[in-house]
Design an enzyme around this catalytic site. Structure first.
Site, PDB file in Angstrom:
ATOM      1  N   ASN A 482     -30.805 179.897 121.426  1.00 51.81           N
ATOM      2  CA  ASN A 482     -31.195 181.307 121.463  1.00 51.81           C
ATOM      3  C   ASN A 482     -30.919 181.912 120.085  1.00 51.81           C
ATOM      4  OD1 ASN A 482     -31.458 184.050 121.902  1.00 51.81           O
ATOM      5  ND2 ASN A 482     -30.769 183.881 124.024  1.00 51.81           N
ATOM      6  N   ASP A 483     -31.969 181.930 119.273  1.00 53.38           N
ATOM      7  CA  ASP A 483     -31.835 182.412 117.895  1.00 53.38           C
ATOM      8  C   ASP A 483     -31.261 183.814 117.794  1.00 53.38           C
ATOM      9  OD1 ASP A 483     -32.956 180.426 116.164  1.00 53.38           O
ATOM     10  OD2 ASP A 483     -34.877 180.812 117.117  1.00 53.38           O
ATOM     11  N   CYS A 484     -31.367 184.537 118.873  1.00 56.55           N
ATOM     12  CA  CYS A 484     -31.031 185.962 118.812  1.00 56.55           C
ATOM     13  C   CYS A 484     -29.625 186.263 119.301  1.00 56.55           C
ATOM     14  CB  CYS A 484     -32.051 186.749 119.628  1.00 56.55           C
ATOM     15  SG  CYS A 484     -33.693 186.481 118.998  1.00 56.55           S
ATOM     16  N   ASN A 486     -26.422 186.228 118.150  1.00 62.98           N
ATOM     17  CA  ASN A 486     -25.743 186.071 116.848  1.00 62.98           C
ATOM     18  C   ASN A 486     -24.330 186.620 116.989  1.00 62.98           C
ATOM     19  OD1 ASN A 486     -28.802 187.545 115.931  1.00 62.98           O
ATOM     20  ND2 ASN A 486     -28.420 185.340 115.884  1.00 62.98           N
TER      21      ASN A 486
END
Ligand code: BGC
Ligand code: NOJ
Length: 811
Positions: A482-484, A486
């Site tokens: 999940n790149d988002c 963070n």
């Protein structure tokens, strides 16, 4: 509402109106030369790399949306029209666009003139063919003017769309007979140029956009076309284009054809020039002479169709469900090929400028592609591995032309290394080719540091093991799948001012998802060790897998589902203690796929929670409740409005993880129910809501919190294609390549009586008939191969035969 229909016999989707909710596109090209083509002939072409070697220009986020493509204008008296409706938008008497496998046929007719444009990229040549046939279906002779049009990109598409002070002065062209040469930048160490040619004698040409279109007109009303004659312009800088003027004088019933070729030509460095300063046209001549006659074009198209029939025959089903069959037999596998070729670089939503080949993306794309062309999968794995760093971490992306890691993005996505294990293990299961593990691959593209691929996998595994956080779970780094999410980009203490860690740092935030990946792919790595007789290493890794499993059970279990992560204060994310984002889909799917909690009810409980909390009519949302405000300690995920993208959108990519997970628990009815929800072929009738192509998966469907619930976005380039194919072919229909042979382990809806799969596996053609007389969801009671009853449900590789008849009884 539908905007077309499937034509299964010709494996085409037939679009019947140019006014689709979004441009509905197709991909042309199988290996090096690619084009995107929309149902109104929009799009662009590139060679190998959408950023660095772009042949034609395209402007994203344009108005109208899809503006720019290969356009053929027909001037019939005062009426000017295009067979694909754009860009003139002259109303047509009839229109259709047939998107097929690697080709597109756009037909339009106006006032008893029919025009049919067939566009494709031949299997063996770096060019797009535009075969245009014009027919007079009326009763009087007709005199038509035809104008072709493409706009050249000055090769580097990023520079082309930004560095205007330079680029307005670099454009150079040359015209010889019916061939237009686009040779911008050739004088500067370059060895390539483009050609745009037609097989007939032309009346005139244009290569300057301003001359052809006029300064105050647009694609929809070019001055040269309105005037009925070309300007014979030569571009000096500004915007080079290619346009031919042709005439068609047609008696009633008569037809004529034109073959346009847009090609990429390359000279070896020492043969760049024919004479000083004069480009070497030999490659262009060699290319063009292959496409001068209708027969040559028809043969090339036939070869392309034959190529696809061959590829798709590697896995075919007959289930009795027409929609499922067309998805599995044609469109899903087709999309797997497209995602393998493009990764996330060039679509109508990925500009081709930013994202080259994603490390995790390409590894996952391989899962759905490896059975089609194993040799290309092999090459890809070696390319990807060569971008890894010595400590096992990896670049997140690399550029397809240079095959070098993208330093702007860098590393630090801590799931990346494990995907290399996933793709390599899948390749070996498919092919039995262990020799790939001995192939030497560089670190950070430095050949002096090449080590065998097996050592790369070892370092992937080691990277996870040596980057654990306080709960013994893997550190998440910048983000995982999940790149988002963070978790490391914020203040170190609540209330402290904003601060970011280095790209892969942040020793506290942890990912349960990576832990699950480690359990799943650690086991697959151990199996490779077994096969290589590395028994000590195998038991060492199994020990680490066991410890990781325990860490998940202890610190990654929330009571009713798996926790998603721990943030940089060691607070849980994706837990009932959170106000929002209490449950995430990813760890539920990956943990169950990894076999975590199968023996103690946790897996069952987790999937029940998914159904109760995350499921919707259009698929399973990524999390719930959606984040209603921005959280600096969570990052991009909370930057999206509720219901979109990773903030509680239906992220299609991880829906098939739940499908796979459900089959592991034997829930065939539920698995298929989940499978159907995001499947585009089942959504065809609601295209006005779904909006994206009914023949391709999109990345995301707006979730229940979004005002546009059910609206699809970002079609084509998504890991959904590969995971869906894995879910249906291996987990539902249950034909699973293993290191020891083909395993048959279906998990299907209990209403299914049976089905047939034809599957090529290690050069043997398996005809598999699965029978389900007692209407169970899972369980195999017998497998016979060529009439012989087997023990168990793994068919060892058949030797000395090219075919095998398999009958499987479920019960
Ligand atoms: C998107 C992700 C995507 C990432 C890539 C984000 O903005 O939401 O889906 O993977 O960008 O850089
Ligand atoms: C799209 C990216 O391509 C993929 O790598 C990522 O896993 C998903 N977005 C989720 O963020």
């Amino acid at each position: 509402m539908q905007f077309g229909h499937f034509d299964d016999s010709s494996k085409e989707y037939v679009i019947t109106t140019p006014r689709t909710p979004l441009p509905w596109i197709n991909y042309l090209g199988t290996q090096d030369f690619f084009s995107l083509i929309s149902n109104t002939a929009g799009g662009y072409s590139f060679y190998k790399d959408a950023k660095l070697l772009r042949l034609t220009r395209y402007r994203y986020n344009n108005c109208p949306l899809d503006n720019g493509g290969r356009y053929y204008y027909i001037k019939d008296g005062n009426t000017v029209w295009n067979p694909g409706w754009q860009p003139t938008q002259t109303e047509l008497d009839a229109y259709s666009c047939r998107h097929g496998l690697g080709y597109t046929v756009i037909s339009g007719s106006k006032n008893k003139i029919e025009a049919e444009l067939t566009a494709f990229v031949p299997v063996h040549d770096p060019c797009e063919i535009n075969y245009l046939v014009i027919r007079n279906t009326g009763s009087s002779p007709r005199h038509l003017d035809i104008f072709s049009f493409v706009e050249f990109c000055l090769w580097n598409a990023a520079d082309d769309s930004s560095n205007f002070q330079r680029n307005f002065s670099t454009g150079e062209v040359e015209v010889e007979g019916s061939t237009i040469y686009h040779k911008t930048e050739y004088r500067e160490r370059r060895n390539h140029y483009a050609v745009y040619s037609v097989n007939k004698k032309i009346e005139g040409f244009d290569t300057s956009r301003d001359a052809f279109i006029g300064l105050y007109n647009g694609f929809s009303n070019p001055e040269a076309v309105l005037a009925g004659e070309s300007r014979n312009s030569i571009a000096h800088g500004w915007a080079p284009v290619g346009s031919h003027h042709l005439k068609a004088d047609l008696n009633p019933g008569e037809a004529t054809s034109f073959i346009f070729v847009l090609g990429y030509c390359e000279n070896p460095e020492d043969q760049k020039f024919e004479a000083p300063g004069i480009i070497n046209k030999a490659p262009a001549r060699r290319l063009l002479e292959k496409y001068q006659t209708d027969l040559q074009v028809k043969n090339a198209l036939f070869e392309l169709k034959h190529y696809w029939t061959g590829l798709l025959s590697s896995y075919t089903v007959e289930t009795g469900d027409e929609k499922l069959d067309r998805l599995v037999n044609v469109w899903n596998q087709y999309q797997c090929m497209v995602t393998f070729n493009m990764s996330r670089s060039a679509s109508y939503f990925e500009s081709g400028l930013g994202r080259g080949m994603g490390f995790r993306d390409s590894c996952q794309d391989l899962l759905g592609f490896v059975h089609l062309i194993p040799s290309r999968a092999r090459e890809r794995i070696l390319d990807i591995a060569s971008t890894q760093f010595e400590d096992g971490s990896t670049y997140h992306q690399y550029q397809p032309l240079t095959k070098k890691g993208n330093a702007d993005i860098g590393s630090g996505f801590n799931d990346d290394p494990l995907w290399l294990v996933a793709s390599t293990a899948a390749y070996i299961r498919e092919t039995g080719d262990f020799s790939i593990l001995d192939e030497k691959c560089a670190f950070n593209s430095d050949p002096s540091k090449a080590v065998p691929l097996m050592e790369h996998l070892r370092r992937s595994i080691r990277f996870t093991r040596t980057h654990l956080g306080p709960h013994g779970l893997p550190q998440i780094g910048r983000a995982d799948w999940n790149d988002c999410l963070n978790l490391n980009c914020f203040s170190t203490q609540p209330g402290e001012s904003f601060q970011t860690f280095g790209p892969s740092e942040g020793p506290v935030a942890e990912s349960v998802f990576i832990a699950a990946m480690f359990v799943k792919y650690g086991k697959e790595y151990a199996e490779l060790c077994d096969a290589l007789h590395l028994s000590e290493e195998a038991s060492d890794i199994r020990k680490a897998v066991k410890e990781m499993n325990e860490a998940v059970q202890t610190s990654g279990w929330d009571g009713k589902w798996f926790v998603r992560a721990y943030d940089a204060y060691s607070r849980p994310v994706g837990s009932h203690v959170n106000d929002e984002g209490q449950i995430y889909i990813e760890p539920q799917g990956m943990c169950v796929m990894a076999g975590i909690g199968l023996d103690n009810g946790k897996a069952e409980e987790a999937l029940k929670s998914v159904e109760e909390r995350l499921d919707t009519h259009f698929g399973i949302v990524l999390l719930t409740p959606a984040y209603t405000s921005y959280h600096v300690e969570l990052g991009e995920i909370s930057s999206y409005p509720p219901g979109y993208k990773e903030n509680a959108g239906i992220f299609c990519h991880n829906n098939p993880w739940i499908v796979c997970a459900e089959t592991i628990l034997g829930h065939g009815n539920r698995a298929f129910q989940v499978f159907r929800k995001t499947c585009p072929v089942y959504l065809e009738e609601i295209s006005e809501i779904h909006r994206t192509e009914p023949y391709a998966y999109c990345q995301m469907v707006a979730g229940k919190d979004a005002p546009t619930f059910g609206e699809g976005k970002n079609s084509w380039l998504t890991g959904t294609a590969a995971w869906t194919f894995t879910a249906i072919s291996q987990y539902i229909l249950g034909i699973q390549p293993t290191l020891h042979g083909l395993k048959i382990d279906p998990c299907i809806p209990d209403t299914v009586e049976g089905y047939t799969v034809n599957r090529t596996f290690r050069n043997v053609r398996y005809h598999i008939r699965v029978e389900n007389p007692s209407h169970v969801q899972k369980g195999v009671i017998s497998v016979t191969v060529n009439g012989k009853l087997m023990e168990g449900n793994i068919i060892p590789p058949v030797t000395g035969k090219s075919e095998a008849d398999v009958v499987v009884q479920m019960g």
